[in-house]
Design a protein around this motif. Structure first.
Motif, PDB file in Angstrom:
ATOM      1  N   LEU A 108      58.720  24.310  32.338  1.00 58.59           N
ATOM      2  CA  LEU A 108      57.646  24.572  33.291  1.00 58.59           C
ATOM      3  C   LEU A 108      56.277  24.498  32.612  1.00 58.59           C
ATOM      4  CD1 LEU A 108      59.192  27.571  35.252  1.00 58.59           C
ATOM      5  CD2 LEU A 108      59.009  25.199  36.012  1.00 58.59           C
ATOM      6  N   VAL A 109      55.317  23.938  33.328  1.00 56.78           N
ATOM      7  CA  VAL A 109      53.935  23.831  32.877  1.00 56.78           C
ATOM      8  C   VAL A 109      53.073  24.594  33.875  1.00 56.78           C
ATOM      9  CG1 VAL A 109      52.027  22.215  32.493  1.00 56.78           C
ATOM     10  CG2 VAL A 109      54.365  21.552  31.873  1.00 56.78           C
ATOM     11  N   TRP A 110      52.217  25.499  33.352  1.00 54.92           N
ATOM     12  CA  TRP A 110      51.329  26.235  34.239  1.00 54.92           C
ATOM     13  C   TRP A 110      50.385  25.253  34.922  1.00 54.92           C
ATOM     14  CZ3 TRP A 110      46.042  27.069  34.603  1.00 54.92           C
ATOM     15  CH2 TRP A 110      45.662  28.086  35.487  1.00 54.92           C
ATOM     16  N   PHE A 111      50.195  25.409  36.243  1.00 56.00           N
ATOM     17  CA  PHE A 111      49.394  24.476  37.031  1.00 56.00           C
ATOM     18  C   PHE A 111      48.130  25.147  37.580  1.00 56.00           C
ATOM     19  CE2 PHE A 111      48.432  21.922  40.835  1.00 56.00           C
ATOM     20  CZ  PHE A 111      48.478  20.653  40.311  1.00 56.00           C
ATOM     21  N   SER A 112      48.289  26.285  38.259  1.00 56.71           N
ATOM     22  CA  SER A 112      47.134  26.983  38.818  1.00 56.71           C
ATOM     23  C   SER A 112      47.545  28.371  39.316  1.00 56.71           C
ATOM     24  CB  SER A 112      46.494  26.184  39.962  1.00 56.71           C
ATOM     25  OG  SER A 112      47.378  26.087  41.060  1.00 56.71           O
ATOM     26  N   HIS A 113      46.555  29.142  39.733  1.00 57.70           N
ATOM     27  CA  HIS A 113      46.786  30.459  40.325  1.00 57.70           C
ATOM     28  C   HIS A 113      45.827  30.597  41.496  1.00 57.70           C
ATOM     29  CE1 HIS A 113      46.263  35.003  40.375  1.00 57.70           C
ATOM     30  NE2 HIS A 113      47.488  34.783  40.786  1.00 57.70           N
ATOM     31  N   TRP A 114      46.350  30.968  42.655  1.00 53.35           N
ATOM     32  CA  TRP A 114      45.541  31.074  43.865  1.00 53.35           C
ATOM     33  C   TRP A 114      45.608  32.479  44.433  1.00 53.35           C
ATOM     34  CZ3 TRP A 114      42.782  27.433  46.854  1.00 53.35           C
ATOM     35  CH2 TRP A 114      42.735  26.152  46.307  1.00 53.35           C
ATOM     36  N   VAL A 115      44.461  32.982  44.836  1.00 56.72           N
ATOM     37  CA  VAL A 115      44.363  34.234  45.583  1.00 56.72           C
ATOM     38  C   VAL A 115      43.515  33.926  46.817  1.00 56.72           C
ATOM     39  CG1 VAL A 115      43.565  36.614  45.584  1.00 56.72           C
ATOM     40  CG2 VAL A 115      44.523  35.626  43.492  1.00 56.72           C
ATOM     41  N   PRO A 116      44.086  34.064  48.005  1.00 53.54           N
ATOM     42  CA  PRO A 116      43.329  33.724  49.212  1.00 53.54           C
ATOM     43  C   PRO A 116      42.220  34.731  49.496  1.00 53.54           C
ATOM     44  CG  PRO A 116      45.515  34.517  49.792  1.00 53.54           C
ATOM     45  CD  PRO A 116      45.452  34.466  48.299  1.00 53.54           C
ATOM     46  N   PRO A 117      41.250  34.324  50.291  1.00 58.75           N
ATOM     47  CA  PRO A 117      40.151  35.228  50.615  1.00 58.75           C
ATOM     48  C   PRO A 117      40.633  36.424  51.443  1.00 58.75           C
ATOM     49  CG  PRO A 117      39.993  33.200  51.894  1.00 58.75           C
ATOM     50  CD  PRO A 117      41.113  33.009  50.921  1.00 58.75           C
ATOM     51  N   PRO A 118      39.856  37.495  51.439  1.00 61.80           N
ATOM     52  CA  PRO A 118      40.262  38.718  52.138  1.00 61.80           C
ATOM     53  C   PRO A 118      40.529  38.542  53.632  1.00 61.80           C
ATOM     54  CG  PRO A 118      38.452  39.199  50.658  1.00 61.80           C
ATOM     55  CD  PRO A 118      38.628  37.702  50.662  1.00 61.80           C
ATOM     56  N   ILE A 119      39.979  37.513  54.268  1.00 57.75           N
ATOM     57  CA  ILE A 119      40.185  37.378  55.724  1.00 57.75           C
ATOM     58  C   ILE A 119      41.567  36.867  56.101  1.00 57.75           C
ATOM     59  CG2 ILE A 119      37.739  37.006  56.180  1.00 57.75           C
ATOM     60  CD1 ILE A 119      38.554  34.026  56.764  1.00 57.75           C
ATOM     61  N   THR A 120      42.314  36.292  55.156  1.00 56.22           N
ATOM     62  CA  THR A 120      43.625  35.748  55.518  1.00 56.22           C
ATOM     63  C   THR A 120      44.577  36.886  55.880  1.00 56.22           C
ATOM     64  OG1 THR A 120      44.210  35.636  53.188  1.00 56.22           O
ATOM     65  CG2 THR A 120      43.446  33.610  54.202  1.00 56.22           C
ATOM     66  N   PRO A 121      45.382  36.700  56.925  1.00 58.25           N
ATOM     67  CA  PRO A 121      46.225  37.783  57.415  1.00 58.25           C
ATOM     68  C   PRO A 121      47.398  38.145  56.494  1.00 58.25           C
ATOM     69  CG  PRO A 121      46.532  35.805  58.731  1.00 58.25           C
ATOM     70  CD  PRO A 121      45.419  35.525  57.783  1.00 58.25           C
ATOM     71  N   LYS A 122      47.904  37.199  55.745  1.00 57.78           N
ATOM     72  CA  LYS A 122      48.981  37.460  54.793  1.00 57.78           C
ATOM     73  C   LYS A 122      48.535  36.843  53.480  1.00 57.78           C
ATOM     74  CE  LYS A 122      53.882  37.961  54.789  1.00 57.78           C
ATOM     75  NZ  LYS A 122      55.109  37.777  55.526  1.00 57.78           N
ATOM     76  N   ARG A 123      48.382  37.672  52.444  1.00 53.80           N
ATOM     77  CA  ARG A 123      47.763  37.211  51.206  1.00 53.80           C
ATOM     78  C   ARG A 123      48.775  37.180  50.072  1.00 53.80           C
ATOM     79  NH1 ARG A 123      43.506  40.702  49.467  1.00 53.80           N
ATOM     80  NH2 ARG A 123      42.552  38.914  48.467  1.00 53.80           N
ATOM     81  N   PHE A 124      49.026  35.986  49.560  1.00 53.04           N
ATOM     82  CA  PHE A 124      49.910  35.795  48.421  1.00 53.04           C
ATOM     83  C   PHE A 124      49.075  35.453  47.197  1.00 53.04           C
ATOM     84  CE2 PHE A 124      52.664  35.006  52.033  1.00 53.04           C
ATOM     85  CZ  PHE A 124      53.836  35.650  51.665  1.00 53.04           C
TER      86      PHE A 124
END
Length: 193
Positions: A108-124
């Motif tokens: 595995l190669v690290w690709f990215s990390h995402w945190v959605p903005p606070p307005i999204t109803p379900k945040r992963f």
């Protein structure tokens, strides 16, 4: 000129703004996703799975992945959770569960990390990793027709074009992922970069 995808995105965003105004920010859910790459006859391809329309990310085309479970936790020498190792373990498990694909955790190669903005109803809070498919082109992929209802090996530029035409729906991190992959013609170059 706007596309069908842009109009759908705007409606979703407006609903999120309304929901956030009423309910506030939701908690972050740790998650992991794996971009499984292969070299197809016409160049680089990435495995895409279509989510059942009745669940989170319903109807969207995504990379294999999902929530990080407590059992995925890997601890470092100091006894504290190792976020990247934990995410890698979860990504391997999710690929096996969603697509019946065996992913080598050492590859595995690290690709990215995402945190959605606070307005999204379900945040992963999602860690993205990438790897080469262990099978040859068109490798065997199985899905349960429950959570996942379709699969395809897509050329990254083709996935972007289909999204722009309104044929498929991609979440923003998925769209960015295929956009970044569009710069490479083979899996070795993509993973090396």
């Amino acid at each position: 000129m706007s596309s069908a995808g842009d109009s759908r995105d705007q409606r979703r965003y407006d609903a999120w703004v309304h929901r956030h105004a009423e309910h506030g920010t939701t908690e972050l859910i740790p998650a992991a996703t794996v971009l499984v790459l292969q070299d197809g006859t016409d160049g680089l391809e990435v495995l895409m799975l279509r989510k059942n329309s009745k669940i989170a990310f319903g109807g969207m085309w995504v990379f294999p992945g999902g929530r990080i479970d407590d059992e995925d936790t890997v601890r470092g020498d100091d006894g504290e959770p190792d976020e990247l190792a934990t995410a890698a373990r979860a990504a391997v498990r999710e690929a096996a569960e969603e697509a019946r694909i065996a992913v080598d955790p050492e590859a595995l190669v690290w690709f990215s990390h995402w945190v959605p903005p606070p307005i999204t109803p379900k945040r992963f809070s999602t860690f993205f990793v990438a790897t080469r498919a262990s099978e040859g082109p068109g490798g065997v992929v199985e899905f349960d027709d429950g959570e996942i209802v379709a699969q395809a090996w897509m050329a990254p530029a083709g996935a972007r074009a289909r999204r722009g035409a309104g044929d498929i729906e991609l979440a923003p991190p998925t769209w960015v992922g295929v956009s970044l992959l569009s710069g490479w013609s083979c899996s070795a170059d993509a993973l090396g970069a």
